[in-house]
Design an enzyme around this catalytic site. Structure first.
Site, mmCIF file in Angstrom:
data_model
loop_
_atom_site.group_PDB
_atom_site.id
_atom_site.type_symbol
_atom_site.label_atom_id
_atom_site.label_comp_id
_atom_site.label_asym_id
_atom_site.label_seq_id
_atom_site.Cartn_x
_atom_site.Cartn_y
_atom_site.Cartn_z
ATOM 1 N N SER A 15 25.361 -22.097 -33.381
ATOM 2 C CA SER A 15 24.269 -22.371 -34.321
ATOM 3 C C SER A 15 24.422 -21.443 -35.510
ATOM 4 C CB SER A 15 22.912 -22.103 -33.658
ATOM 5 O OG SER A 15 21.882 -22.118 -34.628
ATOM 6 N N TYR B 83 17.566 -16.822 -28.958
ATOM 7 C CA TYR B 83 18.432 -17.996 -29.143
ATOM 8 C C TYR B 83 19.634 -17.624 -30.010
ATOM 9 C CZ TYR B 83 19.820 -22.558 -31.076
ATOM 10 O OH TYR B 83 20.532 -23.665 -31.485
HETATM 11 P P1 NAP Z 1 17.979 -31.681 -28.168
HETATM 12 O O1 NAP Z 1 17.761 -32.853 -29.038
HETATM 13 O O2 NAP Z 1 16.818 -30.841 -27.744
HETATM 14 O O3 NAP Z 1 18.790 -32.170 -26.865
HETATM 15 C C1 NAP Z 1 19.125 -31.211 -25.905
HETATM 16 C C2 NAP Z 1 19.988 -31.846 -24.839
HETATM 17 O O4 NAP Z 1 20.357 -30.798 -23.917
HETATM 18 C C3 NAP Z 1 19.282 -32.906 -24.043
HETATM 19 O O5 NAP Z 1 20.211 -33.906 -23.703
HETATM 20 C C4 NAP Z 1 18.818 -32.146 -22.799
HETATM 21 O O6 NAP Z 1 18.718 -32.947 -21.634
HETATM 22 C C5 NAP Z 1 19.977 -31.200 -22.614
HETATM 23 N N1 NAP Z 1 19.631 -30.028 -21.819
HETATM 24 C C6 NAP Z 1 18.688 -29.079 -22.056
HETATM 25 N N2 NAP Z 1 18.704 -28.160 -21.073
HETATM 26 C C7 NAP Z 1 19.677 -28.540 -20.210
HETATM 27 C C8 NAP Z 1 20.177 -28.000 -19.006
HETATM 28 N N3 NAP Z 1 19.659 -26.876 -18.466
HETATM 29 N N4 NAP Z 1 21.185 -28.666 -18.380
HETATM 30 C C9 NAP Z 1 21.704 -29.805 -18.887
HETATM 31 N N5 NAP Z 1 21.262 -30.351 -20.024
HETATM 32 C C10 NAP Z 1 20.262 -29.728 -20.679
HETATM 33 O O7 NAP Z 1 19.029 -30.645 -28.842
HETATM 34 P P2 NAP Z 1 20.010 -30.841 -30.093
HETATM 35 O O8 NAP Z 1 19.256 -30.506 -31.324
HETATM 36 O O9 NAP Z 1 20.734 -32.109 -29.993
HETATM 37 O O10 NAP Z 1 20.976 -29.587 -29.841
HETATM 38 C C11 NAP Z 1 22.233 -29.728 -29.193
HETATM 39 C C12 NAP Z 1 22.968 -28.402 -29.314
HETATM 40 O O11 NAP Z 1 23.121 -28.065 -30.696
HETATM 41 C C13 NAP Z 1 22.262 -27.225 -28.653
HETATM 42 O O12 NAP Z 1 23.205 -26.368 -28.055
HETATM 43 C C14 NAP Z 1 21.591 -26.534 -29.832
HETATM 44 O O13 NAP Z 1 21.374 -25.168 -29.604
HETATM 45 C C15 NAP Z 1 22.615 -26.780 -30.932
HETATM 46 N N6 NAP Z 1 22.027 -26.688 -32.274
HETATM 47 C C16 NAP Z 1 21.075 -27.563 -32.698
HETATM 48 C C17 NAP Z 1 20.536 -27.417 -33.964
HETATM 49 C C18 NAP Z 1 19.477 -28.338 -34.515
HETATM 50 O O14 NAP Z 1 18.929 -28.044 -35.594
HETATM 51 N N7 NAP Z 1 19.144 -29.438 -33.855
HETATM 52 C C19 NAP Z 1 20.961 -26.366 -34.790
HETATM 53 C C20 NAP Z 1 21.918 -25.506 -34.321
HETATM 54 C C21 NAP Z 1 22.454 -25.657 -33.067
HETATM 55 P P3 NAP Z 1 17.347 -33.736 -21.289
HETATM 56 O O15 NAP Z 1 17.336 -34.907 -22.246
HETATM 57 O O16 NAP Z 1 17.500 -34.166 -19.875
HETATM 58 O O17 NAP Z 1 16.225 -32.789 -21.530
#
Ligand code: NAP
Length: 253
Positions: free
Chosen positions: A148, A162
Site C-alpha cells: 500500500s 496497517y
Molecule cells: P476489500 O475490497 O476489502 O476486499 C478484501 C478481500 O480480502 C475480500 O475478498 C475478503 O474476503 C478478503 N479477506 C479479508 N480478510 C481475509 C482473511 N483473513 N483471509 C482470506 N481473505 C480475507 O479490499 P481491497 O480494497 O480490494 O484490497 C485488496 C488489497 O489491496 C489489500 O491487501 C489492501 O490492503 C490493498 N490495498 C487496498 C487499497 C485501497 O484503497 N482499496 C489501497 C492500498 C492497498 P471476504 O469477501 O470473504 O471478506
C-alpha cells in the site's frame, strides 16, 4: 476466454471482492485457472466463479482465513488435488481497522492486523514456493504481494498499524525475491493508493475514496481494474526479468 497450454493455475487470496475480484477476472481472461479465496463472502465468490465459468474459463472458490495455518494448508491441499500445480500467487487478502492513533490501539487489534496482512502472506508465500520452486522439482512461478502507499506515507493518525504491516510486505517482496530468484520464481509487489473498493467501509469511512480524491495528483481515486492491470502484468512473461520490485499504482500520490 483463451486457455494457456498447459493451463496455468493462479491463487488470489481475498479474491471475492475489490482488487482481488478484478484480478481473478483478468487472470481468467488471460487463460489461467483461477482459485478464488475468501473468508466470509461465499455468495460473491460463487458469483465470480459462475461468471468466469460461463465465459468458458476455469474457477474454483475456496474458503480459508489466511491467518489460520490449518485453513491455509487445507486450501493448498485442495489446489493440489484439483489442479496438481500452482503457477501464480497473488497475496491480496488484507484488512484495515477503524481510524485511530497508535496510543488508542489494543494489542488484539495489532495482532489481527499482522496475523492477516503479514503472517497470512508469509504462510501463503511459503506454501507457494514449495509448489513452484525448481528446488522441489517444479517449473517455477510468480508471486505478487499487495502492499500500500501507506507503507511509504505511514498513515499517521489513521492506520499506523496497517501502514507498518504493509512495510513488512515490501520487505517480504524484496527478500523473498532474492531468496528464490535462482529457483524460477519471481516475487514482486504492487502498492495501490486510494482505490475505490469496500475496504474503506470496513475502516469506518465508506466514502474515503471520494473524500481523498482531491489530494491525489491525478485528482481521482483509482479503480480495482487499474491495480489488477499491474498485478497481471507482473505475473506475466512480459515481466520475465522483473523481480524484487514494488510498483506504485497511486495516481502520483
Ligand atoms: P476489500 O475490497 O476489502 O476486499 C478484501 C478481500 O480480502 C475480500 O475478498 C475478503 O474476503 C478478503 N479477506 C479479508 N480478510 C481475509 C482473511 N483473513 N483471509 C482470506 N481473505 C480475507 O479490499 P481491497 O480494497 O480490494 O484490497 C485488496 C488489497 O489491496 C489489500 O491487501 C489492501 O490492503 C490493498 N490495498 C487496498 C487499497 C485501497 O484503497 N482499496 C489501497 C492500498 C492497498 P471476504 O469477501 O470473504 O471478506
Amino acid at each position: 476466454m483463451k486457455t494457456l497450454s498447459p493451463q496455468k493455475v493462479a491463487l488470489v487470496t481475498g479474491g471475492s471482492r475489490g482488487i482481488g475480484a478484478a484480478t481473478c477476472l483478468q487472470l481468467a481472461k488471460a487463460g489461467y485457472a483461477v482459485v478464488i479465496n475468501y473468508t466470509a463472502s461465499q455468495a460473491a465468490s460463487d458469483k465470480l466463479c459462475e461468471s468466469i465459468t460461463l465465459a468458458s474459463g476455469t474457477a474454483l472458490g475456496l474458503q480459508a482465513d489466511v491467518a489460520d495455518e490449518t485453513q491455509v494448508l487445507a486450501m493448498f491441499a485442495a489446489i493440489d488435488a484439483k489442479f496438481g500445480r500452482l503457477d501464480a500467487l497473488v497475496n491480496n487478502a488484507g484488512v484495515v481497522d477503524i481510524t485511530a492513533r497508535l496510543d488508542e490501539m489494543s494489542v488484539a487489534r495489532l495482532k489481527r492486523m499482522f496475523d492477516i496482512n503479514v503472517i497470512g502472506s508469509l504462510i501463503c508465500a511459503r506454501e507457494a514456493v514449495k509448489r513452484m520452486s525448481t528446488r522441489y522439482g517444479n517449473e517455477g512461478g510468480a508471486i505478487v504481494n499487495l502492499s500500500s502507499a501507506a507503507a511509504k506515507i505511514g498513515s499517521p493518525g489513521q492506520y499506523l498499524d496497517y501502514a507498518a504491516s504493509k512495510g513488512a510486505i515490501d520487505t517480504l517482496t524484496m527478500g523473498l525475491a532474492k531468496e528464490v530468484a535462482a529457483e524460477g520464481i519471481r516475487v514482486n509487489g504492487v502498492r495501490p493508493g486510494i482505490i475505490d473498493t469496500d475496504i474503506h467501509a470496513s475502516g469506518g469511512i465508506p466514502d474515503r475514496a471520494a473524500q481523498m480524491a482531491p489530494q491525489v495528483p491525478m485528482r481521482r481515486a483509482g479503480s480495482a481494474d487499474e491495480v489488477a492491470n499491474a498485478i497481471v502484468w507482473l505475473l506475466s512473461d512480459a515481466a520475465s526479468y522483473v523481480t524484487g520490485t514494488t510498483i506504485d499504482v497511486t495516481g502520483g500520490r
